[in-house]
Design a protein around this motif. Structure first.
Motif, short mmCIF file in Angstrom:
data_model
loop_
_atom_site.label_atom_id
_atom_site.label_comp_id
_atom_site.label_asym_id
_atom_site.label_seq_id
_atom_site.Cartn_x
_atom_site.Cartn_y
_atom_site.Cartn_z
N GLN A 26 0.65 -1.20 -0.13
CA GLN A 26 0.09 0.04 0.08
C GLN A 26 0.83 1.26 0.08
O GLN A 26 0.34 2.32 -0.04
CB GLN A 26 -0.92 0.00 1.36
CG GLN A 26 -1.96 -1.24 1.11
CD GLN A 26 -2.88 -1.17 2.37
OE1 GLN A 26 -2.89 -1.82 3.26
NE2 GLN A 26 -3.95 -0.52 2.17
N ASN A 294 -7.53 -6.31 14.53
CA ASN A 294 -7.79 -5.15 13.75
C ASN A 294 -9.30 -5.05 13.89
O ASN A 294 -10.04 -5.91 13.50
CB ASN A 294 -7.39 -5.42 12.28
CG ASN A 294 -5.83 -5.63 11.96
OD1 ASN A 294 -5.11 -5.31 12.89
ND2 ASN A 294 -5.67 -5.94 10.83
N TYR A 296 -12.52 -2.40 13.07
CA TYR A 296 -13.30 -1.49 12.14
C TYR A 296 -14.57 -1.34 12.33
O TYR A 296 -15.08 -0.09 12.71
CB TYR A 296 -13.04 -1.60 10.69
CG TYR A 296 -11.64 -1.67 10.14
CD1 TYR A 296 -11.28 -0.20 9.82
CD2 TYR A 296 -10.56 -2.40 10.23
CE1 TYR A 296 -9.80 0.06 9.55
CE2 TYR A 296 -9.58 -2.34 9.86
CZ TYR A 296 -9.08 -1.04 9.58
OH TYR A 296 -7.65 -0.58 9.30
N GLN A 297 -15.42 -2.19 12.33
CA GLN A 297 -16.97 -2.03 12.86
C GLN A 297 -17.72 -3.39 12.85
O GLN A 297 -17.28 -4.31 12.57
CB GLN A 297 -17.75 -1.17 11.26
CG GLN A 297 -18.00 -2.14 10.28
CD GLN A 297 -16.73 -2.89 9.68
OE1 GLN A 297 -16.22 -2.11 9.24
NE2 GLN A 297 -16.94 -4.02 9.57
N PRO A 341 -20.15 2.50 9.31
CA PRO A 341 -20.55 2.93 10.44
C PRO A 341 -19.49 3.13 11.76
O PRO A 341 -18.63 2.26 11.43
CB PRO A 341 -21.57 1.84 10.91
CG PRO A 341 -21.24 0.58 10.30
CD PRO A 341 -20.51 0.80 9.10
N GLU A 416 -5.62 2.04 -1.21
CA GLU A 416 -6.33 1.21 -0.43
C GLU A 416 -7.22 0.22 -1.32
O GLU A 416 -8.34 -0.15 -1.76
CB GLU A 416 -7.53 2.22 0.10
CG GLU A 416 -8.97 1.62 0.63
CD GLU A 416 -8.33 1.02 1.88
OE1 GLU A 416 -7.24 0.90 2.64
OE2 GLU A 416 -9.21 -0.10 2.26
N TRP A 417 -6.30 -0.81 -1.85
CA TRP A 417 -6.66 -1.87 -2.47
C TRP A 417 -7.79 -1.74 -3.66
O TRP A 417 -7.47 -1.13 -4.34
CB TRP A 417 -7.24 -3.20 -1.63
CG TRP A 417 -6.35 -3.50 -0.25
CD1 TRP A 417 -6.48 -2.73 1.00
CD2 TRP A 417 -5.01 -3.87 -0.30
NE1 TRP A 417 -5.41 -3.14 1.74
CE2 TRP A 417 -4.34 -4.00 1.01
CE3 TRP A 417 -4.23 -4.34 -1.28
CZ2 TRP A 417 -3.09 -4.41 1.41
CZ3 TRP A 417 -2.86 -5.00 -0.77
CH2 TRP A 417 -2.50 -4.81 0.47
C1 GBH Z 1 -7.85 -3.51 6.79
O1 GBH Z 1 -8.82 -4.48 6.62
C2 GBH Z 1 -6.43 -3.85 6.11
O2 GBH Z 1 -5.62 -4.54 6.87
C3 GBH Z 1 -5.96 -2.73 5.61
O3 GBH Z 1 -4.75 -3.17 4.50
C4 GBH Z 1 -6.69 -1.64 5.00
O4 GBH Z 1 -6.05 -0.51 4.36
C5 GBH Z 1 -7.72 -1.38 6.34
O5 GBH Z 1 -8.41 -2.28 6.87
C6 GBH Z 1 -8.55 0.04 5.56
O6 GBH Z 1 -9.69 -0.98 4.63
O7 GBH Z 1 -19.07 -2.66 4.95
O8 GBH Z 1 -19.26 -1.34 6.95
O9 GBH Z 1 -19.21 -3.67 7.12
C7 GBH Z 1 -10.03 -4.20 6.86
C8 GBH Z 1 -11.04 -4.90 6.84
C9 GBH Z 1 -13.43 -5.80 6.30
C10 GBH Z 1 -12.83 -3.62 7.43
C11 GBH Z 1 -14.78 -5.30 5.88
C12 GBH Z 1 -14.31 -3.00 6.78
C13 GBH Z 1 -16.33 -3.82 5.78
C14 GBH Z 1 -17.05 -2.35 6.18
N1 GBH Z 1 -12.21 -4.57 6.45
N2 GBH Z 1 -15.27 -4.13 6.42
S1 GBH Z 1 -18.77 -2.63 6.23
#
Ligand code: GBH
Length: 462
Positions: A26, A294, A296-297, A341, A416-417
């Motif tokens: 990245q 890790n 996120y939500q 969210p 961001e992938w």
């Molecule tokens: C990480 O993965 C990665 O390790 C990193 O490389 C990446 O840049 C970073 O997060 C940001 O994306 O539709 O609201 O349910 C994150 C894994 C899985 C987090 C899917 C968000 C879906 C959001 N992700 N999830 S939602």
């Protein structure tokens, strides 16, 4: 909250580790330099239509050439640690066979620069950039990829182990399995749905073999970075709770339980996995020094709509209608620019549930990623996001969960992938035309918050 005066953060223990995270594919760029081999992501981005903005990671943030500037930003930020990943194809260009000393030289320079700046290097050995040579032969669907990964881990530890003590084996094997092999949204772009499961087992085996390789080189501080989030059923109905349980099993328990408990969460599922699974689980479950989460939500999950025939878009991911669960939109919370969210209390919930589920088998936890995408150099929403999540984490600590660190995703805006450069997770803004780095307001906020932690500690010691 944005704009107004901010309450100081609660006080954290002296040795609590504050950090920021990145990954090689990245940020590094320089994909053809100094003998680096091709990665599965280099191949994937070269295929038309894979990346939303048509971009690739050939330059990314050019960190390979600008790492000194980036380490200076880390130093000024005042974090204790920096989590970066080592690019497997930079170190072992074909995935197996000769080690590329020039590739290791880069990490050697980076580690020295970090140590000089007083920042602890925390390398992740694998953050999704499988050498394309291996991927073309089946990648993580093959068992020998796990063995090759361990040989690569040994080569990295042989070179950096005199200065690095904390290691992370894998980043989010769940995402690579689901998005890379299951749904084809990430490299290698395979659409195997449940036939992707061997990729999960082989990554976990690779983790276990890498732990052995690192320990054989004297490493004593090893963890993994798994992605986790609470799964909420869309209703109390049996169909919805059943679908939510299955989602939780596949995204959370499938990756936590082999590592922490030495078993798969479901016997039918384990029976689908290749190789001597019971034997492998002994390798996979060697005690870890800490467990990386890790977060996120949370995900709200219900039963699939039997009438659905078209894929649904979910947080940028296209989900086929044949899946046995269907994530739903979570209402009543703010959203990031990505549409995710913002639910800080779900982080407390997750951490408490981990203690409940895994009890004495749970080593200390480190939050190895938490972050959000927002536009702009003035980014009050990102400040509010981290402020709230750090408080949520502190709440879990007050309730007795052993948490030792918090790493922000990410130091800077990056590739961001599948989204390309459209989503910005950085504390530092990157202008992708000029590669100029500009610290955002969130960077200054975190710097001040960390200084405040130190000041209060110093005062307390009198
Ligand atoms: C990480 O993965 C990665 O390790 C990193 O490389 C990446 O840049 C970073 O997060 C940001 O994306 O539709 O609201 O349910 C994150 C894994 C899985 C987090 C899917 C968000 C879906 C959001 N992700 N999830 S939602």
């Amino acid at each position: 909250m944005p704009g107004g005066p901010r309450r100081p953060l609660p006080r954290f223990p002296r040795d609590f580790l504050w950090g920021v995270s990145t990954s090689a594919q990245q940020i590094e760029g320089a994909v053809d330099e100094d003998g680096r081999g091709r990665s599965a992501w280099d191949a994937f981005t070269a295929e038309a239509g894979r990346i939303k903005d048509g971009s690739d990671a050939r330059v990314a943030t050019d960190h390979y050439h600008r790492y000194r500037e980036d380490v200076a930003l880390l130093k000024e930020l005042g974090v204790g640690a920096y989590r970066f990943s080592v690019s497997w194809p930079r170190v072992v260009p074909d995935g197996s066979g000769p080690v590329n000393a020039a590739g290791l030289d880069f990490y050697d320079r980076l580690v020295d620069e970090l140590l000089t700046a007083g920042v602890k290097p925390v390398p992740t050995l694998f953050h999704w950039d499988t050498p394309q040579r291996l991927e073309a032969g089946g990648g993580w669907l093959r068992r020998d990829t796990a063995e090759r990964f361990a040989a690569y881990a040994d080569a990295v530890a042989a070179r950096l182990g005199d200065r690095v003590d904390r290691w992370i084996t894998l980043n989010e094997p769940a995402e690579l399995t689901l998005l890379g092999y299951g749904l084809g949204q990430h490299a290698p772009g395979r659409h195997l749905v449940f036939d992707a499961l061997p990729a999960a087992h082989h990554q976990l085996l690779g983790h276990g073999l890498a732990v052995q390789a690192l320990r054989a080189r004297g490493a004593t501080d090893i963890g993994i970075a798994n992605s986790h989030g609470p799964t909420w059923p869309a209703s109390e109905s049996e169909a919805d709770t059943g679908a939510a349980d299955l989602y939780d099993l596949l995204l959370n328990r499938l990756f936590a339980e082999p590592v922490l408990l030495g078993r798969y969460p479901d016997e039918e599922l384990a029976a689908l996995l290749p190789g001597p699974v019971a034997e492998d689980l002994k390798t996979i479950s060697q005690p870890l020094d800490w467990y990386g989460v890790n977060y996120y939500q949370p995900t709200l999950v219900g039963a699939p709509d039997p009438a659905a025939t078209a894929p649904t878009d979910f947080g940028g991911i296209s989900l086929p209608p044949e899946l046995p669960f269907s994530p739903r939109e979570i209402k009543g919370y703010p959203r990031t620019d990505f549409g995710w969210p913002v639910v800080p209390e779900a982080l407390t919930e997750l951490l408490l549930s981990f203690r409940e589920r895994y009890g004495a088998s749970l080593p200390p936890i480190v939050i190895t990623e938490n972050g959000c995408s927002y536009e702009g150099i003035e980014d009050p929403d990102r400040i509010a996001f981290h402020d709230a999540h750090i408080r949520a984490l502190h709440e879990a600590m007050s309730a007795g969960v052993d948490i030792r660190g918090y790493f922000v995703w990410s130091l800077m805006d990056n590739f961001e992938w599948a989204e390309g450069y459209a989503r910005r997770f950085g504390l530092v803004h990157v202008d992708f035309a000029t590669l100029t780095r500009t610290p955002k307001s969130s960077y200054h906020w975190l710097r001040d918050a960390l200084r405040d932690q130190h000041d209060r500690r110093d005062r307390a010691r009198g």
